[in-house]
Write a protein that holds these residues in place. Structure first.
Motif, PDB file in Angstrom:
ATOM      1  N   GLN A 263     -95.863  -7.060 -55.688  1.00 14.12           N
ATOM      2  CA  GLN A 263     -95.011  -7.375 -54.542  1.00 14.12           C
ATOM      3  C   GLN A 263     -94.750  -8.873 -54.543  1.00 14.12           C
ATOM      4  OE1 GLN A 263     -97.100  -6.695 -50.906  1.00 14.12           O
ATOM      5  NE2 GLN A 263     -95.282  -6.755 -49.618  1.00 14.12           N
ATOM      6  N   ASP A 264     -93.508  -9.224 -54.475  1.00 14.67           N
ATOM      7  CA  ASP A 264     -93.126 -10.632 -54.481  1.00 14.67           C
ATOM      8  C   ASP A 264     -92.930 -11.107 -53.043  1.00 14.67           C
ATOM      9  OD1 ASP A 264     -92.372 -13.094 -55.376  1.00 14.67           O
ATOM     10  OD2 ASP A 264     -90.381 -12.496 -56.056  1.00 14.67           O
ATOM     11  N   GLY A 265     -93.065 -12.395 -52.816  1.00 11.12           N
ATOM     12  CA  GLY A 265     -92.833 -12.958 -51.480  1.00 11.12           C
ATOM     13  C   GLY A 265     -91.360 -13.243 -51.252  1.00 11.12           C
ATOM     14  N   TYR A 266     -91.040 -13.586 -50.003  1.00  8.85           N
ATOM     15  CA  TYR A 266     -89.635 -13.855 -49.652  1.00  8.85           C
ATOM     16  C   TYR A 266     -89.097 -15.159 -50.235  1.00  8.85           C
ATOM     17  CZ  TYR A 266     -90.295 -10.615 -45.643  1.00  8.85           C
ATOM     18  OH  TYR A 266     -90.550  -9.553 -44.827  1.00  8.85           O
ATOM     19  N   TYR A 267     -90.015 -16.060 -50.603  1.00 13.47           N
ATOM     20  CA  TYR A 267     -89.567 -17.401 -50.956  1.00 13.47           C
ATOM     21  C   TYR A 267     -88.872 -17.422 -52.312  1.00 13.47           C
ATOM     22  CZ  TYR A 267     -93.515 -18.001 -47.730  1.00 13.47           C
ATOM     23  OH  TYR A 267     -94.397 -17.881 -46.698  1.00 13.47           O
ATOM     24  N   VAL A 268     -87.946 -18.360 -52.455  1.00 10.58           N
ATOM     25  CA  VAL A 268     -87.363 -18.625 -53.773  1.00 10.58           C
ATOM     26  C   VAL A 268     -88.482 -19.234 -54.614  1.00 10.58           C
ATOM     27  CG1 VAL A 268     -85.605 -19.940 -55.006  1.00 10.58           C
ATOM     28  CG2 VAL A 268     -85.126 -19.079 -52.695  1.00 10.58           C
ATOM     29  N   ASN A 269     -88.649 -18.804 -55.843  1.00 12.64           N
ATOM     30  CA  ASN A 269     -89.770 -19.243 -56.693  1.00 12.64           C
ATOM     31  C   ASN A 269     -91.091 -19.085 -55.953  1.00 12.64           C
ATOM     32  OD1 ASN A 269     -88.054 -20.042 -58.794  1.00 12.64           O
ATOM     33  ND2 ASN A 269     -87.703 -22.006 -57.767  1.00 12.64           N
TER      34      ASN A 269
ATOM     35  N   ARG B 144     -97.995  -7.018 -37.322  1.00  8.22           N
ATOM     36  CA  ARG B 144     -97.777  -8.386 -36.839  1.00  8.22           C
ATOM     37  C   ARG B 144     -97.239  -9.318 -37.904  1.00  8.22           C
ATOM     38  NH1 ARG B 144     -97.662  -7.514 -31.424  1.00  8.22           N
ATOM     39  NH2 ARG B 144     -99.696  -7.221 -30.500  1.00  8.22           N
ATOM     40  N   SER B 145     -97.344  -8.949 -39.164  1.00  5.70           N
ATOM     41  CA  SER B 145     -96.906  -9.859 -40.222  1.00  5.70           C
ATOM     42  C   SER B 145     -96.558  -9.067 -41.466  1.00  5.70           C
ATOM     43  CB  SER B 145     -98.033 -10.839 -40.556  1.00  5.70           C
ATOM     44  OG  SER B 145     -97.859 -11.378 -41.856  1.00  5.70           O
ATOM     45  N   GLY B 146     -95.595  -9.574 -42.235  1.00  3.83           N
ATOM     46  CA  GLY B 146     -95.217  -8.883 -43.469  1.00  3.83           C
ATOM     47  C   GLY B 146     -95.700  -9.600 -44.711  1.00  3.83           C
ATOM     48  N   GLU B 147     -96.596 -10.561 -44.555  1.00  4.41           N
ATOM     49  CA  GLU B 147     -96.989 -11.374 -45.703  1.00  4.41           C
ATOM     50  C   GLU B 147     -97.716 -10.537 -46.757  1.00  4.41           C
ATOM     51  OE1 GLU B 147     -99.709 -14.556 -44.877  1.00  4.41           O
ATOM     52  OE2 GLU B 147     -98.917 -15.741 -46.545  1.00  4.41           O
ATOM     53  N   PRO B 148     -97.262 -10.606 -48.011  1.00  4.76           N
ATOM     54  CA  PRO B 148     -97.924  -9.816 -49.050  1.00  4.76           C
ATOM     55  C   PRO B 148     -99.428 -10.069 -49.058  1.00  4.76           C
ATOM     56  CG  PRO B 148     -95.919 -10.781 -49.917  1.00  4.76           C
ATOM     57  CD  PRO B 148     -96.108 -11.349 -48.535  1.00  4.76           C
ATOM     58  N   GLY B 149    -100.180  -8.995 -49.032  1.00  5.72           N
ATOM     59  CA  GLY B 149    -101.628  -9.119 -49.047  1.00  5.72           C
ATOM     60  C   GLY B 149    -102.235  -9.305 -47.670  1.00  5.72           C
TER      61      GLY B 149
ATOM     62  N   THR C 165     -96.158 -16.897 -53.338  1.00 10.31           N
ATOM     63  CA  THR C 165     -96.803 -15.789 -52.647  1.00 10.31           C
ATOM     64  C   THR C 165     -96.512 -14.485 -53.367  1.00 10.31           C
ATOM     65  OG1 THR C 165     -96.710 -16.867 -50.507  1.00 10.31           O
ATOM     66  CG2 THR C 165     -96.795 -14.470 -50.481  1.00 10.31           C
ATOM     67  N   GLY C 166     -97.526 -13.686 -53.541  1.00  8.09           N
ATOM     68  CA  GLY C 166     -97.306 -12.384 -54.149  1.00  8.09           C
ATOM     69  C   GLY C 166     -98.577 -11.564 -54.089  1.00  8.09           C
ATOM     70  N   TYR C 167     -98.409 -10.283 -54.260  1.00  9.31           N
ATOM     71  CA  TYR C 167     -99.563  -9.395 -54.221  1.00  9.31           C
ATOM     72  C   TYR C 167     -99.477  -8.414 -55.382  1.00  9.31           C
ATOM     73  CZ  TYR C 167    -102.825  -5.820 -52.683  1.00  9.31           C
ATOM     74  OH  TYR C 167    -103.857  -4.942 -52.632  1.00  9.31           O
ATOM     75  N   LYS C 168    -100.596  -8.250 -56.057  1.00  4.12           N
ATOM     76  CA  LYS C 168    -100.664  -7.297 -57.160  1.00  4.12           C
ATOM     77  C   LYS C 168    -101.897  -6.453 -56.975  1.00  4.12           C
ATOM     78  CE  LYS C 168     -98.699  -9.647 -61.047  1.00  4.12           C
ATOM     79  NZ  LYS C 168     -98.968 -10.480 -62.175  1.00  4.12           N
ATOM     80  N   GLN C 169    -101.783  -5.205 -57.355  1.00  4.27           N
ATOM     81  CA  GLN C 169    -102.946  -4.325 -57.216  1.00  4.27           C
ATOM     82  C   GLN C 169    -103.012  -3.366 -58.391  1.00  4.27           C
ATOM     83  OE1 GLN C 169    -103.630  -2.484 -53.326  1.00  4.27           O
ATOM     84  NE2 GLN C 169    -103.978  -0.529 -54.347  1.00  4.27           N
TER      85      GLN C 169
END
Lengths: 1052, 620
Positions: free
Chosen positions: A370-376, A164-169, A379-383
């Motif tokens: 993993q970086d988010g779609y936004y410029v600067n 349903r969503s691709g948002e990191p994390g 949003t991001g995810y690290k593991q």
């Protein structure tokens, strides 16, 4: 001081060294070559083409020709050859100096002979009697999806996966085994390394750690008792292998983009639509004249003398169109301005495995970013994750297994949610600037929310760190004196801690002021501080501890043709947790983001705790005769604190039978082409206890109210207790057929199932009037039936060096509500009983009133939904034929937003050192509303709506007039807006190249593979504005990802 | 030996796990809730339970959608909230339209259950009755039960009267509607008992007091005496009510109206005699400025105005609730607010001139400058073109350094010397959040804290919502007096109200007095959830609520030789024209239907309870 010489880094030096060895290796030559020739034939003496012949411990090899002949140069006349071909039993033959070799290969009727993990044990695929599907970890690593759940789609028939969503994390998927079976919670039980409901779930498991995933779809799950009714997903991690240490490193670099972004109208089109809206506010008789006036002079004088100005004059609109005035008349694509192309994601993994007969180890270290779609992007995810699995054989009788996982999940977000951000992108007015021409950010869309700013860390941050420590250990003791009997004691401890920090600070936007800068041409901009009145900080922390202790006795023994497997065990589980949070505002500066620096006014702290426990006993009795007649009985006696003492325990039995028809003599003699065929059937009772806790207790909860000027604690009756509450009962039956033809080249598996869920925990609020004031508890009243089928059919073959396989799988499930206390009174066609769960009730769209004459000719009475019809209004079907359009004309459809059918097509091929895997995945039967809910003065329109709409100049009989913020009766609630989300997509593709070992062995590598893979690379669907897996009708969500990824794996 | 060790090991490992056969640890207790028995054996917990029942007030009338937008006070700006379903007369049991959470059938009954539960448990208290806490809690519970029944009664008519807490698994939950008379009697009985139980108790603000019980009794008896609930009268005025199958459910089918008015008068007089009114002792009108100040103090409950509040919903910034956001909900879009409920021209026109005469568009002096010399309560309640208001935000200030409300369109001169149109910042053509602009050209000022430090878009205010206020009881008293022919007494009290706000005395009698009375209440109690009920019970809804909503178009034209680059309200620079207009029918097409006198009982509830008789005018 940092050294800037690239060759000074150890990594670069290693690479250089590697390259040097690579060159030398390639130039190296062999000595002492002798040739071996021969023929490989089947048992009938027929030559087999495409048989692999490999010199053991080398990469030297060849394949047989069309007649089964081969010729091979070997360096050593005493080498051993490995001869293998799909569908035949492999052989290893030592040459012992021979130069001619004829070999007969036996047909491998057990080519499916893989071992599959089932509840509390493993079974050979061909003796399984339940409906179990599985996938190997090797397949899953081919997907670049960051979230494991998204790698499962299309690979497991009967398991539907909707992302349903691709948002990191937060990019998990809704996983349903055989669709929905109950009115309440339909989530499957997830068991990781034998431990149910582990903290953190399956989403974040490193795919490289996974040995296999099995899904128990029918009575096979009964051994998990009151949590098994929605199916069970078993995940098994890799363990060490005997041998010298093997170190492998893999690196993936991916680039993600949204699968679909909605197209929205441009500035010229949008502003002219706003002019149209202004006209639609007038009496219909004036529309044509006003339209004409707005398009020519931009000013319209009404018959009553009042002059209206077009919100946007023709000159304005033409300036928006030609782009000649970027300060005054911009044309902004808000998605373009806010989102970047190719958001990077990377993953590193190091795995070490090896050991002796006594101790085997596997250590796996993973990192991903993993970086988010936004410029600067904020949003991001690290593991970071580390898994260690140790297996030790202490002596002939005792084995010990230890496992440990440590994982940190770092989620970072801006202070505004993805829903808010994508809401503002959707609303974003194209005639307003994201940035001014001088680079300063433009005004907000609302609430200070300019997407180009609120996607960054300029408004603070929202960080969430989750730490997991999971340990499990078991000791296996063979009981001396009783051959085949062993005891396994298990202990597992999971600790989860979640820390979040929400730091919300004001930010600055720029609006057009009056006048110009000193240069006389640059308009003056005014800074405005938006967002919270002052910096604010919210911290929260929660901890959770799961403890499981278990013991199992197992007895496995074969007496001649009879094999029996007995198992009995117990588990006790406890979960406890606590949390607290703290809030401070009135920070005097955004410079320090620590709690102590906040003001003392309006500070707020809170916290709470919970605990839960369960105990259970389970067992299995398996019997087979020559692996021909199979029978299994399994059970669990389960007690859960969700229910009161009297109804706490339940007995959940399952029985499964199988008949391997192909083992019968008559079959072997008459139908040799079908070399394996098994019929199996199962029936079992399983439970579901996934509801709110303490429904049986009469307790009061806390709230607050303002008394005497202060917030004062209050108490409310949490519920009317139901002392008789107990679990839902699933009676699931399954019939399956699996087989192989032509020595395993063709394989198939077919299943049909019928699930019946009774005692469903639902509310009697359809028959208990609200005047009782009762807030009803869940009661065991509902009943749902669910039926469907699944298949998996494949073909695999090899032509010389070219191996390929092809398979198609799919699953269909359709449920039906049999009972859920629906009060009589609604019209027959709106009743939910007898229909699937969560279906839509909607007016039936019947075209559009193109013009006034069609309205004049209309005989239906629309007064219950609109006072007066106007051109461009939508027609509805008078479903009950009473001449009036009323809420009774709404009809319940058969669809929901979950697909009825999901399937996949898997293609695999390899040629010499190249390999290719392709997965197409598709779904059908789901429908999803799309909405123009926030279009109008408040925000932009989807391009499809802008292009199709009814207008005064170009009236349509198909598409309605535009509305302002959904303010017309037809703006929602009818099936014009309900769209089919059927789709087929190229879900996964991987192309790999293994560098020949002759080359890499020179640098100490035993394997080196380069690959490209991708996720959601192409989608075929009629849903144009949003991804077909979306469930947000307004597009207010972070879109699903399309990923292209490059990677390598090096094994030392 | 080794075998023995192994067996021992197995035994130990097995016993560790299998001794867990004692399943006591599975009996977990909730850690975030309290058991029922603890609550009723501890005075503080029982107090907390009764206090929670007040939360049924929700945020009072400070919801985003206001009851006033279902009347000829205001209209609601945003679509999709079910407002026009009601104002256009399209309500039906399947789709009723917007029904506030403060009066919803299910919510009221859920709170009524809590009062019943409290009264049952307090009948035999398991804790010491220190400081007569039992009587206090019983009194509060009775008041609250009466309050929630009165909510149901005034929206639905007679309703099922449930006075006990149902249990799960009872054989029959179906209760028919009680008659209107029974419902009123039930409420009055509870209030009488509450007044007795709370007599002499010093109650914290926010809690029910004896005065609150008496004020609510004054209200329900005034309603009971009204035209709508006198079936012979109501039948004469409405064919719909005339055709009601069970008129006893919505009004009195027999009995003396005079008796009912006498009861209402007596009940109201008791409240009036409490003498807790704010500045109701003036013998002549206050000045314009003092009148404005008095009215604002009254509505903002400050500088003495709070004494008027006999029952109120309070707010504090320690708990940020939506009741503190009314400035955001209703404020101008040019201040980044949402302009939800905006006054319509019909209301504006009903504010008298300062001298007590009617405003008249046909009077050229009035029409040329409609906001001059009006009742001080007009400026204190409504923002209009030129009203000075809070300083605009940094970003908006350059567009309006004077920070005045702009609801028109004006000529300004641009940099190249051309006359161009400037759309007012607080209009639907504004450069600031135009989608939130007022359709009518007005904004509500009443109840919004004027403190400039409260930036409404992101700061909460602490103005309480008046649930029962002294002035209402005065109106009730005056209304009963008029109904009983005691015009002089009525005028005396109406004039006290008028003097407080700087308006001259009323001198009329008879039906002229009735009209003055009705207009006085409309103006004085604007936005206090009175008009919805008054227009119904007086049965004037067809000619008042049924009118099309309207607004004002204001055009400012530069006077000859004047040049303005940044607009500011100025009679010196501009000539203004004011033209009332009806709201576009595509936006809201108001029309009255007599079924709207009562809300329908939802189809779902009728399905659950077939003993319920539907209100007149609605199909099942």
């Amino acid at each position: 001081m940092e050294n800037t010489n690239p060759l000074a880094s150890p990594f670069a030096r290693k690479c250089l060294l590697f390259l040097a060895f690579f060159m030398i290796g390639a130039l190296g030559a062999f000595a002492q070559v002798s040739t071996v020739k021969g023929k490989i034939a089947d048992e009938q003496g027929q030559g087999i083409p495409g048989v692999n012949i490999l010199v053991k411990a080398t990469t030297t090899g060849t394949t047989t020709d069309a007649d089964g002949n081969f010729s091979l140069n070997v360096a050593n006349g005493n080498a051993t050859l490995i001869i293998s071909s799909i569908g035949y039993v492999s052989q290893e033959i030592a040459l012992n100096g021979r130069s001619n070799l004829d070999v007969k290969l036996a047909t491998d009727t057990k080519s499916l002979s893989e071992v599959v993990v089932v509840g509390y044990g493993t079974q050979k695929k061909e003796t399984i009697t339940g409906s179990v599907v599985s996938v190997k970890g090797d397949e899953l690593v081919k997907s670049p999806a960051v979230n494991l759940a998204n790698s499962l789609a299309g690979r497991l028939p009967g398991v539907s996966v909707v992302n349903r969503s691709g948002e990191p994390g937060a990019d998990g998927a809704t996983i349903r085994i055989r669709g929905a079976n109950t009115l309440g919670n339909n989530s499957a039980l997830i068991v990781i390394d034998g431990i149910p409901n582990r903290t953190g779930g399956l989403d974040r498991i490193n795919p490289a750690d996974i040995e296999s995933i099995s899904v128990l779809k029918d009575a096979a799950a009964a051994i998990y008792g009151s949590r098994a009714a929605n199916g069970v997903i078993l995940i098994t991690t890799k363990r060490g292998k005997t041998g010298k240490p093997s170190l492998s490193y893999s690196f993936n670099q991916g680039f993600a983009n949204p699968t679909v972004l909605p197209n929205t109208a441009d500035a010229a089109q949008y502003t002219s639509m706003l002019n149209d809206l202004d006209i639609y506010g007038l009496p219909v008789a004036e529309w044509a004249a006003a339209n004409q006036a707005y398009k020519t002079t931009g000013s319209y004088t009404r018959p009553n003398g009042i002059t209206r100005k077009a919100p946007y004059s023709p000159q304005d609109i033409s300036l928006y169109r030609d782009g000649s005035d970027p300060w005054g008349h911009p044309n902004t694509d808000w998605y373009d301005a806010t989102l970047k192309k190719d958001s990077p994601q990377s993953r590193h993994n190091v795995q070490l495995t090896g050991g002796t007969e006594a101790v085997r180890y596997l250590a796996s270290l993973g990192y991903q970013n993993q970086d988010g779609y936004y410029v600067n992007s904020a949003t991001g995810y690290k593991q970071y994750d580390l898994r260690i699995n140790l297996d030790a054989t202490i002596n002939k009788y005792v084995k010990v297994n230890l496992g440990m996982l440590g994982r940190q999940e770092n989620r970072a977000y801006p202070t505004k949610s993805a829903n808010t951000i994508f809401r503002m992108l959707q609303r974003g007015k194209p005639q307003e600037p994201a940035y001014w021409p001088d680079g300063r950010p433009g005004p907000d869309i609302e609430n200070g929310e300019n997407p180009v700013v609120i996607t960054t860390d300029l408004s603070g941050y929202d960080k969430n760190v989750r730490n997991y420590v999971q340990t499990n250990g078991s000791i296996e003791i063979k009981i001396p004196g009783v051959d085949g009997l062993k005891f396994t004691g298990t202990g597992a401890i999971d600790n989860e801690s979640i820390n979040s920090k929400f730091w919300n600070i004001p930010w600055t936007l720029y609006q057009r002021g009056s006048g110009f800068e000193a240069d006389g041409t640059t308009p003056k901009l005014v800074a405005s501080v938006r967002g919270p009145a002052e910096p604010q900080l919210r911290l929260s922390n929660s901890n959770r501890l799961n403890v499981l202790l278990g013991g199992v006795f197992a007895y496995d023994k074969t007496f001649g043709s009879h094999t029996i497997n007995l198992l009995a065990g117990t588990n006790r589980e406890t979960i406890s947790g606590e949390n607290f949070n703290a809030f401070r505002r009135f920070f005097i500066s955004p410079a320090l983001d620590q709690l102590f620096a906040g003001g003392d006014l309006q500070k707020d702290n809170g916290g709470g705790a919970f605990n839960s426990a369960r105990i259970n006993y389970f067992g299995r009795v398996g019997y087979n005769y020559k692996e021909k007649y199979l029978a299994e009985f399994l059970w669990r006696y389960d007690g859960s604190d969700i229910f009161p003492k009297a109804t706490r325990y339940g007995f959940f039995p399952g029985i499964m039978m199988g008949w391997v028809v192909s083992e019968e003599g008559f079959w072997k003699n008459n139908v040799p082409a079908v070399n394996f065929l098994k019929v199996r059937g199962s029936i079992g009772q399983l439970g579901n206890d996934q509801i709110d806790t303490y429904q049986y207790l009469s307790t009061y909860g806390f709230r607050s109210y303002i008394i005497g000027g202060n917030e004062t604690k209050t108490l409310f009756e949490a519920r009317i207790p139901n002392p008789n509450i107990t679990w839902e009962v699933a009676t699931n039956s399954n019939l399956g057929l699996e087989g192989q033809l032509f020595n395993g080249k063709v394989f198939f598996e077919l299943d049909v199932f019928a699930n019946r869920r009774t005692n469903i925990l639902w509310f009697k609020n359809a028959s208990v009037p609200e005047s009782t004031g009762l807030s009803l508890p869940r009661q065991n009243i509902g009943e749902v039936k669910n039926k469907g089928w699944e298949f998996n059919i494949g073909y695999r073959n090899q032509i010389k060096d070219f191996k390929y396989n092809f398979s198609v799988n799919g699953g269909y499930a359709q449920n039906k509500i049999v009972f859920w206390d629906e009060a009589p009174g609604a019209p027959e066609w709106q009743r939910s009983t007898g229909k699937p769960i969560n279906t839509y009730v909607t007016y039936k769209y019947d075209g559009v009133f193109k013009d006034q004459s069609e309205i004049d000719a209309n005989k239906l009475d629309y007064s219950a939904i609109v006072k007066a019809l106007r051109p461009g209004d939508m027609k509805y079907q008078d479903f009950n034929g009473d001449g009036k359009i009323t809420p009774d004309d709404r009809v319940r459809l058969d669809n929901t937003n979950l697909p009825l059918f999901q399937g996949g097509v898997n293609l695999g091929a390899s040629y010499k050192n190249f390999d290719l895997t392709v997965l197409f995945q598709g779904a059908a039967g789901a429908k999803q509303y799309i909405s123009a809910g926030e279009s109008g003065n408040i925000g932009n329109y989807l391009q499809e709506i802008a292009d199709n709409r009814w207008t005064i100049d170009n009236p349509s009989s198909v598409h309605p007039r535009i509305a302002n913020r959904s303010d017309q009766y037809f703006s929602g609630g009818n099936d014009y807006w309900l769209r089919s989300t059927d789709y087929i997509r190229l879900k996964n593709l991987e192309l790999g190249y293994s560098v020949p070992s002759t080359i890499i062995s020179k640098v100490g590598l035993s394997a080196f593979r380069l690959y490209f893979n991708g996720l959601n690379l192409a989608t075929f669907t009629k849903m144009t504005s949003f991804d077909p897996e979306a469930d947000n009708s307004l597009g207010r969500y972070y879109p699903q990802t399309k990923i292209i990824n490059f990677g390598l794996t090096a094994t030392f | 030996m080794k075998k023995l060790k192994l067996l021992a090991l197995t035994f130990i490992a097995a016993s560790v796990t299998f001794t867990s056969c004692n399943d006591d640890f599975v009996n977990t207790e909730p850690l975030s809730e309290i058991s029922q028995s603890s609550v009723w054996s501890d005075a503080a917990l029982a107090d907390a339970f009764v206090t929670e029942i007040y939360a049924g007030f929700n945020v009072g009338g400070f919801e985003e959608q206001s009851l006033s937008s279902l009347t000829d006070e205001t209209m609601f700006t945003h679509p999709g909230r079910g407002i026009t379903t009601i104002t256009e007369g399209r309500s039906n049991p399947e789709d009723i339209g917007w029904v506030s959470i403060n009066l919803r059938w299910d919510r009221m009954y859920s709170r009524i259950r809590a009062t019943n539960l409290a009264l049952q448990n307090l009948a035999n208290p398991q804790f010491p009755n220190t400081n007569n806490i039992v009587e206090r809690l019983q009194g509060e519970a009775k008041f609250l039960r009466a309050y929630y029944y009165h909510q149901l009664a005034r929206y639905y008519g007679g309703v099922p009267l449930i006075d006990r807490a149902y249990e799960l698994g009872e054989a029959d939950y179906l209760a028919p509607r009680n008659t209107w008379a029974e419902t009123v009697n039930f409420i009055v009985k509870d209030l009488d008992e509450a007044a007795t139980l709370l007599d002499g108790k010093n109650m914290a603000s926010g809690r029910a007091s004896k005065a609150a019980a008496l004020a609510l009794k004054s209200r329900i008896l005034t309603y009971a005496a009204s035209d709508l609930h006198d079936i012979p009268t109501a039948k004469g005025k409405s064919a719909t009510i005339s055709s009601a199958t069970n008129p006893e459910l919505i009004g009195y089918v027999s009995g003396s109206r005079t008796d009912r008015w006498e009861k209402a008068k007596a009940a109201s007089k008791v409240v009036v005699d409490l003498n807790s009114g704010f500045l109701l002792n003036l013998s002549e009108p206050a000045t314009y400025e003092q009148g404005t100040t008095n009215y604002m103090n009254l509505s903002l409950a400050r500088n003495g105005g709070r004494t008027e509040l006999l029952m109120a919903r309070y707010f504090t910034n320690a708990k940020l609730e939506n009741g503190g956001r009314i400035g955001l909900y209703n404020g101008p879009n040019g201040y980044n607010n949402w302009a939800g409920n905006t006054p319509i021209q019909l209301l504006v026109d009903d504010y008298e001139m300062m001298d007590g005469t009617k405003f008249d568009w046909n009077n050229p002096v009035h029409a040329a400058d409609p906001y001059a010399n009006r009742d001080p309560r007009f400026d204190a309640s409504i923002m209009h073109e030129g009203t000075p208001w809070k300083v605009r935000s940094n970003a908006n200030l350059p567009k309006d350094p004077a920070s005045q409300i702009q609801t028109g369109r004006y000529e300004v001169v641009n940099a190249s010397g051309q006359k161009v149109t400037h759309f007012g910042l607080d209009t639907r053509n504004s450069s600031i959040e135009d989608w939130n602009g007022s359709y009518t050209g007005y904004y509500i000022r009443k109840f919004t804290d004027p403190n400039p430090a409260i930036v409404d878009q992101n700061t909460w205010q602490e103005i309480p919502w008046p649930i029962l206020r002294y002035t209402e009881a005065v109106f009730n008293y005056a209304e009963a007096c008029i109904a009983l022919g005691q015009d002089a007494e009525a005028r005396t009290w109406l004039n006290k109200i008028r003097f407080r706000s700087g308006m001259p005395a009323i001198t009329e009698s008879g039906s002229a007095l009735v009209n003055r009375f009705r207009n006085e209440k409309r103006v004085e109690m604007f936005y206090e959830e009175q008009r919805y009920h008054d227009a119904r019970r007086w049965m004037i809804a067809p000619t008042t609520l049924g009118r099309k909503a309207n607004g004002i178009q204001i055009v400012g034209t530069l006077k000859p030789s004047k040049s303005v680059s940044v607009y500011k309200y100025s009679k010196e620079n501009y000539s203004y024209t004011y033209t009332p207009f009806e709201i576009d029918p595509g936006k809201e097409n108001r029309s009255w239907d007599d079924k709207l006198y009562f809300l329908p009982i939802s189809r779902a509830e009728q399905n659950r309870n077939d003993k319920l008789v539907q209100n007149p005018g609605y199909t099942k």
